[in-house]
Structures are given as C-alpha cells and as structure tokens.
Scaffold this active site. Sequence first.
Site, PDB file in Angstrom:
ATOM      1  N   GLU A   9       0.828  -1.198   0.000  1.00  0.00           N
ATOM      2  CA  GLU A   9       0.000   0.000   0.000  1.00  0.00           C
ATOM      3  C   GLU A   9       0.864   1.251   0.000  1.00  0.00           C
ATOM      4  O   GLU A   9       1.823   1.357   0.757  1.00  0.00           O
ATOM      5  CB  GLU A   9      -0.913   0.001   1.231  1.00  0.00           C
ATOM      6  CG  GLU A   9      -1.849   1.208   1.278  1.00  0.00           C
ATOM      7  CD  GLU A   9      -2.816   1.122   2.429  1.00  0.00           C
ATOM      8  OE1 GLU A   9      -3.698   0.232   2.391  1.00  0.00           O
ATOM      9  OE2 GLU A   9      -2.694   1.927   3.378  1.00  0.00           O
ATOM     10  N   TYR A  41      -6.617   6.963  -0.065  1.00  0.00           N
ATOM     11  CA  TYR A  41      -7.458   8.132  -0.282  1.00  0.00           C
ATOM     12  C   TYR A  41      -7.315   9.001   0.949  1.00  0.00           C
ATOM     13  O   TYR A  41      -7.519   8.523   2.069  1.00  0.00           O
ATOM     14  CB  TYR A  41      -8.892   7.618  -0.403  1.00  0.00           C
ATOM     15  CG  TYR A  41      -9.843   8.386  -1.274  1.00  0.00           C
ATOM     16  CD1 TYR A  41      -9.604   8.552  -2.633  1.00  0.00           C
ATOM     17  CD2 TYR A  41     -11.035   8.880  -0.746  1.00  0.00           C
ATOM     18  CE1 TYR A  41     -10.514   9.192  -3.439  1.00  0.00           C
ATOM     19  CE2 TYR A  41     -11.958   9.523  -1.550  1.00  0.00           C
ATOM     20  CZ  TYR A  41     -11.698   9.675  -2.897  1.00  0.00           C
ATOM     21  OH  TYR A  41     -12.604  10.316  -3.700  1.00  0.00           O
ATOM     22  N   ALA A  43      -7.698  11.578   4.121  1.00  0.00           N
ATOM     23  CA  ALA A  43      -8.778  11.820   5.072  1.00  0.00           C
ATOM     24  C   ALA A  43      -9.693  12.916   4.536  1.00  0.00           C
ATOM     25  O   ALA A  43      -9.239  13.945   4.039  1.00  0.00           O
ATOM     26  CB  ALA A  43      -8.207  12.229   6.423  1.00  0.00           C
ATOM     27  N   GLY A 100     -14.273   5.571   5.207  1.00  0.00           N
ATOM     28  CA  GLY A 100     -13.377   6.711   5.289  1.00  0.00           C
ATOM     29  C   GLY A 100     -13.442   7.387   6.645  1.00  0.00           C
ATOM     30  O   GLY A 100     -14.416   7.265   7.390  1.00  0.00           O
ATOM     31  N   ASP A 101     -12.365   8.083   6.974  1.00  0.00           N
ATOM     32  CA  ASP A 101     -12.289   8.803   8.240  1.00  0.00           C
ATOM     33  C   ASP A 101     -13.014  10.139   8.136  1.00  0.00           C
ATOM     34  O   ASP A 101     -13.245  10.660   7.044  1.00  0.00           O
ATOM     35  CB  ASP A 101     -10.825   9.055   8.623  1.00  0.00           C
ATOM     36  CG  ASP A 101     -10.065   7.764   8.852  1.00  0.00           C
ATOM     37  OD1 ASP A 101     -10.684   6.792   9.337  1.00  0.00           O
ATOM     38  OD2 ASP A 101      -8.862   7.724   8.526  1.00  0.00           O
ATOM     39  N   TYR A 139     -11.340  -5.385  10.809  1.00  0.00           N
ATOM     40  CA  TYR A 139     -10.740  -4.915  12.053  1.00  0.00           C
ATOM     41  C   TYR A 139     -10.625  -6.059  13.057  1.00  0.00           C
ATOM     42  O   TYR A 139     -11.590  -6.410  13.729  1.00  0.00           O
ATOM     43  CB  TYR A 139     -11.576  -3.766  12.625  1.00  0.00           C
ATOM     44  CG  TYR A 139     -11.593  -2.593  11.679  1.00  0.00           C
ATOM     45  CD1 TYR A 139     -10.628  -1.603  11.755  1.00  0.00           C
ATOM     46  CD2 TYR A 139     -12.552  -2.512  10.658  1.00  0.00           C
ATOM     47  CE1 TYR A 139     -10.607  -0.552  10.846  1.00  0.00           C
ATOM     48  CE2 TYR A 139     -12.539  -1.472   9.748  1.00  0.00           C
ATOM     49  CZ  TYR A 139     -11.562  -0.492   9.854  1.00  0.00           C
ATOM     50  OH  TYR A 139     -11.540   0.531   8.939  1.00  0.00           O
ATOM     51  N   HIS A 259      -0.340  -8.152   3.236  1.00  0.00           N
ATOM     52  CA  HIS A 259      -0.502  -6.795   2.711  1.00  0.00           C
ATOM     53  C   HIS A 259       0.329  -5.854   3.571  1.00  0.00           C
ATOM     54  O   HIS A 259       0.076  -5.707   4.771  1.00  0.00           O
ATOM     55  CB  HIS A 259      -1.978  -6.396   2.755  1.00  0.00           C
ATOM     56  CG  HIS A 259      -2.254  -5.025   2.216  1.00  0.00           C
ATOM     57  ND1 HIS A 259      -2.291  -4.754   0.870  1.00  0.00           N
ATOM     58  CD2 HIS A 259      -2.518  -3.847   2.839  1.00  0.00           C
ATOM     59  CE1 HIS A 259      -2.568  -3.473   0.685  1.00  0.00           C
ATOM     60  NE2 HIS A 259      -2.690  -2.894   1.866  1.00  0.00           N
TER      61      HIS A 259
END
Length: 288
Positions: A9, A41, A43, A100-101, A139, A259
């Site tokens: 990543e 992407y 924040a 997303g955050d 998670y 990953h």
Amino acid sequence: MSAPRLSFEFFPPHTLDASFRLWETVHALQSLKPEHVSVTYGAGGTTRALTHEAVTTIGRNYGLRVAAHLTCVDATKAETLEIADAYAEAGVRDIVALRGDAPKGAARFTPHPDGFANSVELVEALAATGKFNIAVGAYPESHPEAAHQQADVEWLKRKVDAGASRAITQFFFEAETFLRFRDACARAGIDVPIVPGILPIISWEGARRFAERCNTHVPPRLEEAFTHAIRDGREDLLALTQCTVLCERLIEEGVDALHFYTLNRPQMTRNVCFALGIVPEVSLQNVA
C-alpha cells in the site's frame, strides 16, 4: 514454508519530494512481484485527484495491478460513482471500498446528505456496476466506533454479502489477534480471503501514535523491548525481527497473502520480505 503472495500500500504524494519518494518506493518493491498494489485516499477525500493520478501512473509505467481506495466522505453518491467510472475507463478493475475517516477537525464521520451512509452501501453500488473486484477493510481489534468486538465481524459479513470479494485487515502486533479474528469470521460464514495488514515499524513512536488512533493494542513486552532497543541504537534490528517473526507465525498458520503498509518507505518492507526468503526477480534480458 511457501512464500506468501504480496501486496503493498502506498499513499499519494502532496509535494515534489513526496513524489520522488513514492516513485522510489514503487521502483524498489516492484521486483518482488506483488500480486497488486493499492493507493490510499486522503482523510476527508482530500486526495481524490492525486490518488487517481498515482493509480493510473503506477499501472501505466510499472505494469502493476493497482487497486484504488474509494471512500464515502464528503461526496454525493453520483460524485463517488463518477470517480469509480473514471477508474474503470482507465482500466482499473480493483477498488478498496471504505467508509473513510472524518474530515480534519470533525469528531465523527457524518454522511453527505446525498452520499453513501456507510461502506456497505458503497460496496452494493460498486458491485451493481459489475466493473470491479471489491476489497474492504476489516478490524481484528475493535474499530474505534464499534459497539463491541463481534460487531466488526458482523459488519464485515454485511460487506461481503453486499459484494466484497476480499478483506484487508487493520495492522496488529500479535499473530494471535489476527488468528482469533479469522476464526470468528469463519464461524460467521465469511468465506472470502482475509488478508492480514502488516505494518513494518519504521519509527516506534510513529507506530504507537498510529496504534492509538486505530485502537490497536500495544503489547507491554513490545513497548519495553523498543524502549531498550532505542536506548541501545538497535531499533531497526528489533523492528525487522518483530515484523519477520509476526509474518512467519502467520504463514505457519496457513496465511498465504500479506498486505504491507509501506508508508512510502520501502527499505523495511524489502528487508522483511528478504528475511522471509522472498527475493527480487532479476531480469536476464540484458545480460550478455
């Protein structure tokens, strides 16, 4: 012990120096032949254009399969699907779909009035297009907003039922954390691949701050070990050992894909892969 499949990543650059660092990172890791790479992407959706540029440039110039992160933050449903369509037109077929955050300065995520309320809705919409392979986040330790740990399993099941074909976990420091989560997912009927997210520790202080934001448990023994290693100038050696042992334990338990969150710093990720016996592919094309 067979070598695992790899993915890496990256995050899109904001400055010229960061651009050089990104391309140096891609160049350094491409010879390890990752199954795919992904680009995050920002924040609040702050790097939409930068993410698109990085995704398409990596795919075009390096010949790598690239997955683009896509979130629900601060965009209408139509705007989000327009972004997805632009990826499809550029030949990108892999999306990492995330809620997303919250935008900077906001305490919690608030859906756009005309946007997707959560990642399940985003996955459903992307799956309906028939254009993408969809990965989602998972998670192994409770998401900061989760009501309880089982809620993370239940939410992942909803995303899989909505059309996700793969999950990538948040990072963790102990293999048992992932293994317990994997078992819980199997009991819940989740049958898609769940790939452990690995964070090679480049800076212990940085990793601790990251862990606090993500609700990742920091084992006291690891805290103590890094305290001594930093004092003795052995932080990098401990980081390499810790990450390699973690990966080896996962592989022993049947994990066949890893990953890596590279943070656009390739050296520690490369060193861990080397320690696992994964060697770069060397082209002999120009060798006399």
